[in-house]
Design an enzyme around this catalytic site. Structure first.
Site, PDB file in Angstrom:
ATOM      1  N   THR A 257     -10.607  -7.236   2.987  1.00  0.00           N
ATOM      2  CA  THR A 257     -10.315  -8.617   2.569  1.00  0.00           C
ATOM      3  C   THR A 257      -8.926  -9.091   2.951  1.00  0.00           C
ATOM      4  O   THR A 257      -8.682 -10.291   3.029  1.00  0.00           O
ATOM      5  CB  THR A 257     -10.489  -8.761   1.043  1.00  0.00           C
TER       6      THR A 257
ATOM      7  N   CYS B 109      -2.118 -12.780  -5.399  1.00  0.00           N
ATOM      8  CA  CYS B 109      -3.366 -13.469  -5.103  1.00  0.00           C
ATOM      9  C   CYS B 109      -4.191 -13.488  -6.390  1.00  0.00           C
ATOM     10  O   CYS B 109      -3.842 -12.842  -7.388  1.00  0.00           O
ATOM     11  CB  CYS B 109      -4.125 -12.772  -3.986  1.00  0.00           C
TER      12      CYS B 109
ATOM     13  N   HIS C 270      -6.575   2.773   3.504  1.00  0.00           N
ATOM     14  CA  HIS C 270      -6.402   1.818   2.402  1.00  0.00           C
ATOM     15  C   HIS C 270      -7.462   2.060   1.331  1.00  0.00           C
ATOM     16  O   HIS C 270      -8.631   2.286   1.645  1.00  0.00           O
ATOM     17  CB  HIS C 270      -6.507   0.383   2.926  1.00  0.00           C
TER      18      HIS C 270
ATOM     19  N   CYS D 102     -10.322 -12.691   2.522  1.00  0.00           N
ATOM     20  CA  CYS D 102      -9.989 -13.518   1.364  1.00  0.00           C
ATOM     21  C   CYS D 102      -9.297 -14.808   1.812  1.00  0.00           C
ATOM     22  O   CYS D 102      -8.439 -14.786   2.692  1.00  0.00           O
ATOM     23  CB  CYS D 102      -9.088 -12.719   0.423  1.00  0.00           C
TER      24      CYS D 102
ATOM     25  N   CYS E 177     -11.506  -6.886  -7.691  1.00  0.00           N
ATOM     26  CA  CYS E 177     -11.435  -8.281  -7.261  1.00  0.00           C
ATOM     27  C   CYS E 177     -12.852  -8.766  -6.938  1.00  0.00           C
ATOM     28  O   CYS E 177     -13.601  -8.084  -6.223  1.00  0.00           O
ATOM     29  CB  CYS E 177     -10.542  -8.404  -6.031  1.00  0.00           C
TER      30      CYS E 177
ATOM     31  N   SER F 227       2.341  -1.602   1.022  1.00  0.00           N
ATOM     32  CA  SER F 227       1.346  -2.665   0.911  1.00  0.00           C
ATOM     33  C   SER F 227       0.883  -3.099   2.298  1.00  0.00           C
ATOM     34  O   SER F 227       1.666  -3.619   3.099  1.00  0.00           O
ATOM     35  CB  SER F 227       1.938  -3.866   0.155  1.00  0.00           C
TER      36      SER F 227
ATOM     37  N   HIS G   7      -8.654  -3.178  -5.861  1.00  0.00           N
ATOM     38  CA  HIS G   7      -9.187  -2.638  -4.613  1.00  0.00           C
ATOM     39  C   HIS G   7     -10.624  -2.143  -4.741  1.00  0.00           C
ATOM     40  O   HIS G   7     -11.331  -2.018  -3.743  1.00  0.00           O
ATOM     41  CB  HIS G   7      -8.328  -1.452  -4.140  1.00  0.00           C
TER      42      HIS G   7
ATOM     43  N   GLU H 135      -9.031   0.111  -0.651  1.00  0.00           N
ATOM     44  CA  GLU H 135     -10.168  -0.815  -0.605  1.00  0.00           C
ATOM     45  C   GLU H 135     -11.209  -0.343   0.406  1.00  0.00           C
ATOM     46  O   GLU H 135     -12.414  -0.335   0.131  1.00  0.00           O
ATOM     47  CB  GLU H 135      -9.703  -2.230  -0.246  1.00  0.00           C
TER      48      GLU H 135
ATOM     49  N   ASN I  10      -1.202  -5.549   3.213  1.00  0.00           N
ATOM     50  CA  ASN I  10      -1.190  -6.990   3.485  1.00  0.00           C
ATOM     51  C   ASN I  10       0.226  -7.513   3.670  1.00  0.00           C
ATOM     52  O   ASN I  10       0.453  -8.466   4.411  1.00  0.00           O
ATOM     53  CB  ASN I  10      -1.935  -7.748   2.373  1.00  0.00           C
TER      54      ASN I  10
END
Length: 577
Positions: free
Chosen positions: A162, A12, A124, A190, A96, A218, A74, A126, A220
């Site tokens: 996100t 991304c 996570h 996002c 980000c 991961s 993150h 983030e 996502n």
């Protein structure tokens, strides 16, 4: 089995930005220790390659006293940032921008007395960072089942991690709003995440199975797997192409491929290549047999050798020289030996999974070393029969090719080999090809300067130079990762595209102007298809995700075949006329 790759698979914008920041710093600070606060991305193979570049993940702030620390995409909490500043290290923020926007939203509303509900994965990084901005009034909501346990409270602000599933977030947000009327709900997912999940959802509806590529750690990527499974479609989660060999995909006629936001393109391409090769092995017919032979030739550099022979034909005819089978053999053997020598001696390629030929060279290293030496010796022996001057020219560029690929400077120097010079690969490769395909026939048969000779050298150099740049545009992400400073890495993909466009115009002017100006024969017009083919290749490079690395490389090299075939056809047609 048909294979379809999702358009939005891979990095991304936030991850790409963080990766670019890290690699740019590593390129300019080779003697300085560089850390990332936690693994830069959730992709183990990439983290291992970063470690080889000296970019180490840092888990505990207490473990560092000096160096540069890069905050990953993150983001981190204000407390962690304060601790990093207190350690005295240099901090570079690669958070980000979309995560930073969520942080700002939480901070603003926490200052206004809102209680913050963060929909996401509690563990996570983030989410851990976002909680730090809630000033102790934050809670994490993982599922709808967490809502009834929430205490009665005042003003509520709702945000999402996100990379959350939009579908799940909307369901949870609706229940939160029912529990807390007047709650402020912010859409913080996002756009890239939304597009990726929507595309996977559509793919799951039409495919028999979907392969999701990305780190097992991961979030996502795991969420993409869940999206596929919720549609009732078989999903496979793999980190590398090698894992596919343990999966029986024969029951599935159509297979889709997507990847998490932290999965680099070279891993995705390897997975697509593995799936396509598996499909070709199961399909019969002479057409598929020819395709497999073509790909084998590309992977073994035999196609490059054939291309060199064809380019020599074009270079000879442009100068009005006879076509020498011995010169063709010399050019083909030289290119074959130099390409293989470069792969054998390139330590960087051994760590790159994206190299479509890397694995085959590792498996049969001794055999390839023997063939490389024999090809080099055979080219030099054949050149002797063409005369002392052609032999000396070939000996000179052969020695140059050998010195280019091996270490000749002290280990302590930044540049240990000539190939470490930024951009040298593109320029010197084109010079070597032009020398062996245009210069050697000239010194053997003429030796007198003509505009035709200069035109042939210029055309062959430019055509190879353009192909080299486009190959590196395809591999730019992997090259940046391992520290290979090609022209696309140095100037960027967009500028490289403009450079290729400018060079294609130069080729066009070259081939249409030399005959009217009486600088060369009309055979130059036969090279117009090469210019058009460059434009086709630019189009293909923009859509390279649809092709495996070997297919893309073979398509780019085909322009050399086009050059030889079109000039031969022109001479044959007009000689009969």
């Amino acid at each position: 089995m048909g294979v379809k790759l999702a358009k939005n698979a891979g990095f991304c914008s936030g991850v790409k930005r963080a990766m670019d920041i890290v690699l740019d710093i590593a390129r300019h600070r080779e003697n300085e220790q560089i850390y990332t606060y936690g693994p830069l991305i959730h992709n183990p193979p990439t983290i291992e390659l970063l470690k080889k570049r000296g970019i180490l993940p840092l888990e505990d702030i207490c473990d560092i006293k000096e160096g540069t620390v890069i905050i990953r995409a993150h983001g981190i909490s204000p407390l962690e940032r304060k601790m990093l500043k207190g350690s005295g290290v240099e901090i570079i923020d690669a958070t980000c921008p979309k995560v930073a926007n969520v942080q700002a939203t939480i901070k603003k509303h926490a200052n206004q007395g809102y209680n913050i509900l963060i929909v996401g994965d509690r563990e996570h990084p983030e989410v851990e960072g976002l909680l730090g901005y809630a000033q102790g009034r934050g809670r994490v909501i993982g599922t709808e089942e967490d809502i009834p346990a929430l205490p009665d409270t005042g003003k509520v602000c709702v945000v999402a991690q996100t990379t959350q599933s939009r579908e799940e977030y909307l369901k949870i947000a609706e229940k939160i709003s029912a529990r807390y009327p007047g709650a402020l709900v912010f859409d913080t997912i996002c756009d890239s995440t939304e597009l990726r999940q929507a595309e996977v959802k559509e793919m799951a509806a039409v495919m028999d199975a979907v392969v999701i590529v990305g780190g097992k750690n991961s979030a996502n990527t795991r969420r993409l797997v869940e999206v596929v499974k919720r549609r009732g479609t078989t999903a496979f989660h793999v980190e590398t192409a090698e894992e596919l060999r343990c999966i029986d995909l024969s029951p599935f006629r159509k297979v889709g491929v997507s990847a998490g936001a932290s999965t680099p393109s070279w891993i995705i391409e390897k997975v697509v290549s593995e799936l396509n090769e598996s499909r070709r092995e199961k399909q019969g017919g002479w057409l598929h047999g020819l395709l497999n032979l073509w790909l084998l030739a590309v992977k073994n550099d035999l196609y490059s050798a054939v291309g060199a022979g064809c380019l020599l034909v074009a270079g000879s005819l442009l100068q009005g020289l006879r076509i020498s089978p011995v010169d063709i053999a010399v050019a083909a053997l030289y290119v074959l030996s130099m390409h293989r020598l470069n792969r054998i001696t390139d330590k960087k390629i051994r760590g790159m999974e994206d190299s479509f030929s890397g694995e085959i060279y590792r498996r049969h290293r001794k055999a390839y070393v023997a063939v490389t030496v024999l090809s080099m010796v055979a080219a030099l022996i054949l050149a002797i029969f063409q005369g002392i001057v052609p032999f000396l020219v070939l000996l000179l560029i052969t020695v140059g090719g050998m010195l280019y690929a091996v270490r000749i400077f002290p280990h302590s120097w930044r540049l240990e080999r000539m190939k470490d010079l930024p951009g040298s690969k593109n320029v010197l490769t084109a010079l070597a090809w032009a020398a062996v395909t245009a210069l050697i026939p000239w010194v053997e048969q003429s030796g007198t300067f003509t505009v035709g000779a200069a035109m042939a050298f210029s055309f062959n150099f430019t055509l190879v130079f353009v192909k080299s740049i486009m190959s590196d545009m395809v591999n730019i992400q992997g090259d940046r990762l391992i520290g290979r400073e090609t022209i696309p890495v140095l100037v960027g993909e967009e500028r490289s595209r403009r450079l290729v466009a400018g060079l294609s115009v130069f080729l066009l002017v070259l081939v249409v102007s030399v005959q009217p100006l009486d600088w060369a024969s009309s055979v130059s017009f036969a090279l117009l298809p090469c210019v058009f083919y460059v434009w086709i290749c630019v189009y293909l490079c923009d859509r390279r995700a649809k092709f495996s690395g070997a297919v893309m490389e073979g398509l780019l090299q085909t322009n050399f075949i086009v050059a030889g075939a079109s000039t031969l056809f022109w001479v044959f047609a007009f000689s009969r006329a």
